[in-house]
Motif scaffolding. Structure first.
Motif, PDB file in Angstrom:
ATOM      1  N   ILE A  56       0.826  -1.201   0.000  1.00 13.21           N
ATOM      2  CA  ILE A  56       0.000   0.000   0.000  1.00 13.21           C
ATOM      3  C   ILE A  56       0.865   1.258   0.000  1.00 13.21           C
ATOM      4  CG2 ILE A  56      -1.698   1.315   1.339  1.00 13.21           C
ATOM      5  CD1 ILE A  56      -2.838  -1.340   2.282  1.00 13.21           C
ATOM      6  N   THR A  57       2.003   1.200   0.653  1.00 13.95           N
ATOM      7  CA  THR A  57       2.845   2.393   0.777  1.00 13.95           C
ATOM      8  C   THR A  57       3.924   2.480  -0.284  1.00 13.95           C
ATOM      9  OG1 THR A  57       4.292   1.213   2.347  1.00 13.95           O
ATOM     10  CG2 THR A  57       2.496   2.536   3.260  1.00 13.95           C
ATOM     11  N   GLN A 163      -1.240  -0.239  -9.656  1.00 13.65           N
ATOM     12  CA  GLN A 163      -1.062   0.666  -8.535  1.00 13.65           C
ATOM     13  C   GLN A 163      -2.230   1.638  -8.412  1.00 13.65           C
ATOM     14  OE1 GLN A 163       1.240   0.059  -6.501  1.00 13.65           O
ATOM     15  NE2 GLN A 163       1.069   1.749  -5.062  1.00 13.65           N
ATOM     16  N   THR A 166      -4.964  -0.138  -6.455  1.00 16.21           N
ATOM     17  CA  THR A 166      -4.582  -0.247  -5.049  1.00 16.21           C
ATOM     18  C   THR A 166      -4.655   1.098  -4.348  1.00 16.21           C
ATOM     19  OG1 THR A 166      -3.060  -2.038  -5.656  1.00 16.21           O
ATOM     20  CG2 THR A 166      -2.798  -1.078  -3.470  1.00 16.21           C
ATOM     21  N   ASN A 167      -4.081   2.118  -4.992  1.00 16.91           N
ATOM     22  CA  ASN A 167      -4.041   3.446  -4.378  1.00 16.91           C
ATOM     23  C   ASN A 167      -5.429   4.020  -4.182  1.00 16.91           C
ATOM     24  OD1 ASN A 167      -1.279   3.369  -4.264  1.00 16.91           O
ATOM     25  ND2 ASN A 167      -0.937   4.757  -5.970  1.00 16.91           N
ATOM     26  N   ALA A 170      -7.068   2.262  -1.213  1.00 14.33           N
ATOM     27  CA  ALA A 170      -6.428   2.652   0.052  1.00 14.33           C
ATOM     28  C   ALA A 170      -6.711   4.111   0.389  1.00 14.33           C
ATOM     29  CB  ALA A 170      -4.922   2.412  -0.037  1.00 14.33           C
ATOM     30  N   LEU A 309      -5.540  -4.575   4.907  1.00  9.69           N
ATOM     31  CA  LEU A 309      -6.609  -4.398   3.931  1.00  9.69           C
ATOM     32  C   LEU A 309      -6.962  -5.764   3.347  1.00  9.69           C
ATOM     33  CD1 LEU A 309      -8.298  -2.283   2.347  1.00  9.69           C
ATOM     34  CD2 LEU A 309      -6.458  -2.232   0.674  1.00  9.69           C
TER      35      LEU A 309
END
Length: 351
Positions: A56-57, A163, A166-167, A170, A309
């Motif tokens: 996530i980061t 990404q 995912t981003n 999140a 998550l």
């Protein structure tokens, strides 16, 4: 929840690949090995698969080969995400409790021994004093959202697409957690935010709301300080409508100064966080579209998180269109350690 993935594993982890694998029933590979590691660490199975915290980061910068630029095809024009609110609670210093298991109860002293202290004369007896306690409780509340992804998108090999999905998930979760931390109603399964927490200090402007002024701004600070609530991370949080009022409202009749000069992150000598998650739709008497501002010591805001998550895949609901529905879950809760460490105005006219 981090599980110690290597840089290569973090870069190679793919949301799209995991979604396709779950949709086809072939739950193998890096993504599901990582999910199993999270499940072992967390002590509970995933609904579908867990997304490790490192994924996530991760930050892949297009155009920088070492950061993932070489992984983005040259025939793609990129993805334009939606406009989203700022998140503020973390930057204000809220306390994050991660990787929780089961319900959490934190003892809180409500009355100490200070009022019974005396200066003893020779041969005198010390007085008895019994501290009083209650508890701050957190229990997991499931936050969920789904994202529909077309068949063509799931066939993309671009890590930029991966990404992006995912981003977006999140980021959406982060914004909603921030919102309920400030203004959660506590109704149903929603956590209770600061503005609806019993015991915070309130400063009202008028029967129908009214304009913010310098005295009211300082009153918030005084209410908290007068109860010894100024801690390690004091500051104001409001929305951009209130920010506009502060920048255009005179501080007094003669100085020519405004309540706020627009200096980033600084109001009345304290940090100022701005986000449109702070309500601007309040009502009071005949007043409507009323905004809030909160002052407090933000380490007293607890944001609890149970694990990682959790992603599941629904391949049936939209199967005729070839669309896959990605359903995301995250278990969180909000609590305020010391309500008197916060003060708020809820009736600022901003329309």
């Amino acid at each position: 929840m981090d599980i110690g993935l290597s840089k290569k594993e973090i870069k190679n982890w793919s949301m799209v690949r995991a979604v396709n694998a779950l949709a086809s029933g072939k739950t193998q590979g890096l993504e599901f090995e990582a999910s199993a590691a999270v499940a072992d660490k967390q002590g509970s199975p995933a609904r579908g698969f867990y997304v490790p915290g490192e994924v996530i980061t991760r930050d892949l910068t297009v155009g920088v080969p070492a950061d993932g630029g070489d992984l983005v095809g040259t025939d793609k024009t990129g993805f334009i995400d939606t406009l989203m609110e700022n998140t503020v609670t973390a930057q204000m210093g809220a306390t994050s409790l991660t990787d929780l298991t089961g319900d959490v109860s934190i003892p809180r002293m409500t009355a100490g021994v200070g009022n019974n202290l005396i200066w003893l004369g020779e041969g005198g007896d010390a007085p008895e004093s019994t501290p009083q306690f209650d508890s701050v409780n957190l229990s997991p509340k499931s936050l969920a959202v789904y994202v529909d992804v077309s068949r063509k998108m799931t066939l993309q090999s671009s890590l930029a697409i991966d990404q992006m999905i995912t981003n977006n998930i999140a980021r959406s979760f982060a914004i909603e957690i921030d919102r309920v931390a400030i203004a959660g109603t506590g109704v149903g399964n929603q956590p209770t935010g600061i503005l609806n927490t019993t015991g915070i200090n309130l400063a009202a402007i008028g029967t129908d709301g009214g304009d913010i002024d310098w005295l009211k701004s300082v009153e918030l600070e005084s209410l908290v300080a007068g109860l010894n609530g100024i801690g390690q991370a004091p500051g104001y949080v409001s929305n951009f409508k209130v920010a506009g009022k502060l920048k255009t409202t005179s501080k007094d009749a003669g100085s020519g100064q405004f309540l706020w000069n627009g200096e980033a992150g600084n109001f009345n000598g304290y940090q100022l966080g701005l986000s449109n998650i702070v309500p601007s739709d309040g009502t009071k008497g005949t007043g409507t579209a009323l905004s809030s501002i909160v002052f407090g010591s933000w380490e007293n805001l607890l944001i609890g998180s149970w694990g990682a998550l959790d992603i599941n895949v629904d391949r049936y609901s939209l199967s005729i269109a070839g669309t896959v529905r990605i359903v995301a879950y995250h278990d969180i809760d909000i609590a305020v350690k010391q309500p008197q460490a916060f003060a708020a105005i809820k009736d600022i006219t901003t329309s």
